[in-house]
Design a protein around this motif. Structure first.
Motif, mmCIF file in Angstrom:
data_model
loop_
_atom_site.group_PDB
_atom_site.id
_atom_site.type_symbol
_atom_site.label_atom_id
_atom_site.label_comp_id
_atom_site.label_asym_id
_atom_site.label_seq_id
_atom_site.Cartn_x
_atom_site.Cartn_y
_atom_site.Cartn_z
ATOM 1 N N VAL A 24 0.871 -1.399 0.199
ATOM 2 C CA VAL A 24 0.032 0.136 0.030
ATOM 3 C C VAL A 24 0.911 1.347 0.005
ATOM 4 O O VAL A 24 1.876 1.104 0.744
ATOM 5 C CB VAL A 24 -0.919 -0.011 1.303
ATOM 6 C CG1 VAL A 24 -1.645 1.324 1.385
ATOM 7 C CG2 VAL A 24 -1.850 -1.094 1.175
ATOM 8 N N PHE A 27 -1.539 6.099 0.608
ATOM 9 C CA PHE A 27 -3.114 5.828 0.747
ATOM 10 C C PHE A 27 -3.712 6.915 1.604
ATOM 11 O O PHE A 27 -3.588 7.181 2.762
ATOM 12 C CB PHE A 27 -3.535 4.572 1.035
ATOM 13 C CG PHE A 27 -4.988 4.288 1.429
ATOM 14 C CD1 PHE A 27 -5.484 4.094 0.479
ATOM 15 C CD2 PHE A 27 -5.580 4.356 2.507
ATOM 16 C CE1 PHE A 27 -7.044 3.586 0.228
ATOM 17 C CE2 PHE A 27 -6.986 4.058 2.577
ATOM 18 C CZ PHE A 27 -7.749 3.723 1.732
ATOM 19 N N VAL A 50 -5.027 -2.657 3.965
ATOM 20 C CA VAL A 50 -5.541 -1.173 4.407
ATOM 21 C C VAL A 50 -6.208 -1.589 5.774
ATOM 22 O O VAL A 50 -5.810 -0.774 6.697
ATOM 23 C CB VAL A 50 -6.353 -0.798 3.435
ATOM 24 C CG1 VAL A 50 -7.217 0.619 4.073
ATOM 25 C CG2 VAL A 50 -5.509 -0.032 2.226
ATOM 26 N N ILE A 230 -8.860 1.033 -5.267
ATOM 27 C CA ILE A 230 -7.437 0.776 -5.400
ATOM 28 C C ILE A 230 -7.152 -0.263 -6.151
ATOM 29 O O ILE A 230 -7.893 -1.168 -6.357
ATOM 30 C CB ILE A 230 -6.845 0.515 -3.888
ATOM 31 C CG1 ILE A 230 -7.365 -0.529 -3.225
ATOM 32 C CG2 ILE A 230 -7.338 1.995 -2.900
ATOM 33 C CD1 ILE A 230 -6.740 -0.926 -1.768
ATOM 34 N N GLN A 234 -2.561 1.264 -4.637
ATOM 35 C CA GLN A 234 -2.814 2.580 -4.870
ATOM 36 C C GLN A 234 -4.235 3.310 -5.153
ATOM 37 O O GLN A 234 -4.726 2.303 -5.857
ATOM 38 C CB GLN A 234 -1.711 3.409 -5.828
ATOM 39 C CG GLN A 234 -0.433 3.280 -5.536
ATOM 40 C CD GLN A 234 0.514 3.786 -6.742
ATOM 41 O OE1 GLN A 234 0.498 3.411 -7.664
ATOM 42 N NE2 GLN A 234 1.132 5.054 -6.282
ATOM 43 N N THR A 235 -4.624 4.298 -4.623
ATOM 44 C CA THR A 235 -5.919 4.937 -5.349
ATOM 45 C C THR A 235 -5.891 5.229 -6.674
ATOM 46 O O THR A 235 -5.081 6.090 -7.186
ATOM 47 C CB THR A 235 -6.440 6.115 -4.295
ATOM 48 O OG1 THR A 235 -6.420 5.654 -3.141
ATOM 49 C CG2 THR A 235 -7.630 6.647 -4.673
#
Length: 257
Positions: A24, A27, A50, A230, A234-235
């Motif tokens: 991640v 974020f 997350v 995501i 990553q978003t």
């Protein structure tokens, strides 16, 4: 101009690496009281990672987790719970040899206000506190439609009801944030509809911030006010359900043509 709500749960540039792998990265998320936000993405995108960062299972290698503006980085899982963060899991984790109501009452540790002697001699104080906890547990079971199952073993419940029992137990922690990890997984359409009603009731009644991971896109689109997507940690998109449903990048990465 309407006053902007302050987020209950917030992350800033949150990330974690395992060796050289960025599971991640960067974020950023905010969820306000009474808001229900969906977190979606392909399998392996980093969604459960997350959640593990938001509950103290993992310690982030970068960024910050904030609850009502207070950093939680480095705290243990039980400290996250005490602060007001509760979650359910992809794989159901109930105490199968305990009754339904006992599963809920184990979350009331901070409500126990009697000592060892009260327990041994069953004092009036013991019975008063026990009654209060039983009443509270029954109220939470009623919200999830399980009040008539209070005295049966958790292991005897159908799958969908076990999922709702996990949610009832999470509610017992008096959380400020509720994290639901694929609550509709394995449910049939009827069970999913009942779950949808239960989630809406929880949001409206308790005003908590809810973050939901789910692959059932019908559920996500019907219950979530905002959705964050995501991929590879990553978003890639964030917005209203209709915006996400029509986002070309989301369609290519997850929703399909």
């Amino acid at each position: 101009m309407a006053e902007q709500k302050k987020p209950v749960l917030e992350t800033t540039h949150l990330g974690i690496s395992f060796g050289g792998l960025h599971a991640v990265q960067d974020f950023n998320l905010s969820v306000c009281a009474g808001e229900l936000v969906g977190l979606i993405g392909p399998n392996g995108a980093g969604k459960t990672t997350v959640f593990n960062l938001l509950t103290g299972v993992y310690v982030p290698t970068e960024g910050t987790v904030l609850l009502n503006g207070v950093p939680l980085n480095g705290k243990k899982t039980h400290q996250f719970v005490a602060a007001g963060v509760a979650r359910t899991f992809q794989n159901i984790r109930l105490f199968n040899d305990m009754t339904v109501i006992e599963n809920v009452k184990v979350s009331f540790t901070k409500d126990i206000r009697y000592g060892m002697l009260d327990t041994l001699f069953r004092t009036p104080k013991f019975w008063k506190v026990e009654k209060a906890m039983t009443d509270k547990a029954m109220e939470l079971l009623a919200i999830c439609g399980l009040e008539d199952k209070a005295d049966v073993l958790a292991s005897s419940l159908p799958y969908g009801q076990q999922r709702k029992l996990e949610i009832a137990r999470a509610l017992g922690t008096d959380m400020k944030v509720l994290l639901l990890d694929e609550p509709a997984a394995g449910m049939n359409p009827t069970e999913t509809a009942e779950l949808l009603s239960c989630i809406n009731t929880i949001r409206d009644r308790f005003g908590v911030a809810i973050l939901l991971i789910e692959h059932d896109m019908s559920l996500v689109m019907n219950v979530c006010e905002r959705i964050q997507v995501i991929d590879y940690g990553q978003t890639i998109a964030s917005g209203l359900p209709e915006e996400i449903a029509n986002n070309p990048r989301v369609i290519a990465a997850y929703l399909g043509e």
